[in-house]
Design a protein around this motif. Sequence first.
Motif, PDB file in Angstrom:
ATOM      1  N   UNK A   1       0.854  -1.182   0.000  1.00 27.22           N
ATOM      2  CA  UNK A   1       0.000   0.000   0.000  1.00 27.22           C
ATOM      3  C   UNK A   1       0.893   1.235   0.000  1.00 27.22           C
ATOM      4  N   UNK A   2       0.420   2.344  -0.576  1.00 26.50           N
ATOM      5  CA  UNK A   2       1.240   3.558  -0.629  1.00 26.50           C
ATOM      6  C   UNK A   2       1.266   4.297   0.700  1.00 26.50           C
ATOM      7  N   UNK A   3       2.250   5.153   0.837  1.00 28.14           N
ATOM      8  CA  UNK A   3       2.301   6.068   1.971  1.00 28.14           C
ATOM      9  C   UNK A   3       1.088   6.988   1.938  1.00 28.14           C
ATOM     10  N   UNK A   4       0.728   7.512   3.086  1.00 26.17           N
ATOM     11  CA  UNK A   4      -0.272   8.573   3.150  1.00 26.17           C
ATOM     12  C   UNK A   4       0.356   9.761   3.869  1.00 26.17           C
ATOM     13  N   UNK A   5      -0.164  10.943   3.582  1.00 27.22           N
ATOM     14  CA  UNK A   5       0.340  12.136   4.252  1.00 27.22           C
ATOM     15  C   UNK A   5      -0.345  12.283   5.599  1.00 27.22           C
ATOM     16  N   UNK A   6       0.087  13.267   6.373  1.00 31.84           N
ATOM     17  CA  UNK A   6      -0.527  13.455   7.683  1.00 31.84           C
ATOM     18  C   UNK A   6      -1.951  13.985   7.589  1.00 31.84           C
ATOM     19  N   UNK A   7      -2.396  14.306   6.378  1.00 32.67           N
ATOM     20  CA  UNK A   7      -3.802  14.679   6.166  1.00 32.67           C
ATOM     21  C   UNK A   7      -4.561  13.552   5.474  1.00 32.67           C
ATOM     22  N   UNK A   8      -3.978  12.354   5.478  1.00 31.59           N
ATOM     23  CA  UNK A   8      -4.538  11.103   4.949  1.00 31.59           C
ATOM     24  C   UNK A   8      -4.795  11.134   3.448  1.00 31.59           C
ATOM     25  N   UNK A   9      -4.110  12.001   2.739  1.00 34.90           N
ATOM     26  CA  UNK A   9      -4.165  11.949   1.283  1.00 34.90           C
ATOM     27  C   UNK A   9      -2.980  11.138   0.797  1.00 34.90           C
TER      28      UNK A   9
END
Length: 200
Positions: free
Chosen positions: A42-50
């Motif tokens: 699965x890909x990384x997500x940013x701290x805003x869950x995008x």
Amino acid sequence: MTQSPYVLVLFYSRHGSVAEMAKHIARGINKINGIEAKVRQVPEVSDTTKIASPALPDAGAPYCTLEELADCAGLAIGSPSYFGSMAAPLKHFIDQTSTLWLTGRLIDKPACGFTSASTMHGGQEQCIHSMMTPLLHHGMVWLGLPYKNKELINTTAGGTPYGASHLANSTNETALTDDEKALCEAQGKRIAEMAITLQK
């Protein structure tokens, strides 16, 4: 052309330990005739869950799609233990599976979990529980790792009856012990055999 049945080996790995475990679980799956491993991350997500990663990973396994999860015959799911829970990128992916829950696509399919932590009591078993819970809501059949695998008794590193685990001596320690490799392969073989059994 009919697709061969497969066990989806789905994981998130930040420093490489869980990715290394996934390879050994896939090796165990591929030892069973009539089924194969499909390894996905699965890909990384940013701290805003995008999504914070490119559409294709720079290295390693391709990113998983919901269709690949829906069509699997079984699921081996892995994550590093972050404070006794699965990592946010994996949870973000699972949180997108409500359509599969509504249609019952995962009901009666076997699932198992694997994890890695950099301390002996870094929450490995609790992390596996955190991955197990949503899959039980999906109606999946959870498989542990039985003590017939003698490495569970002998290990001085990772290994739990809840699922395979790895004790990394540092965040960049990806080398598995022989016992950890054996337990990963045993878990792969077990879920492959159960996936075939439950398809009949």
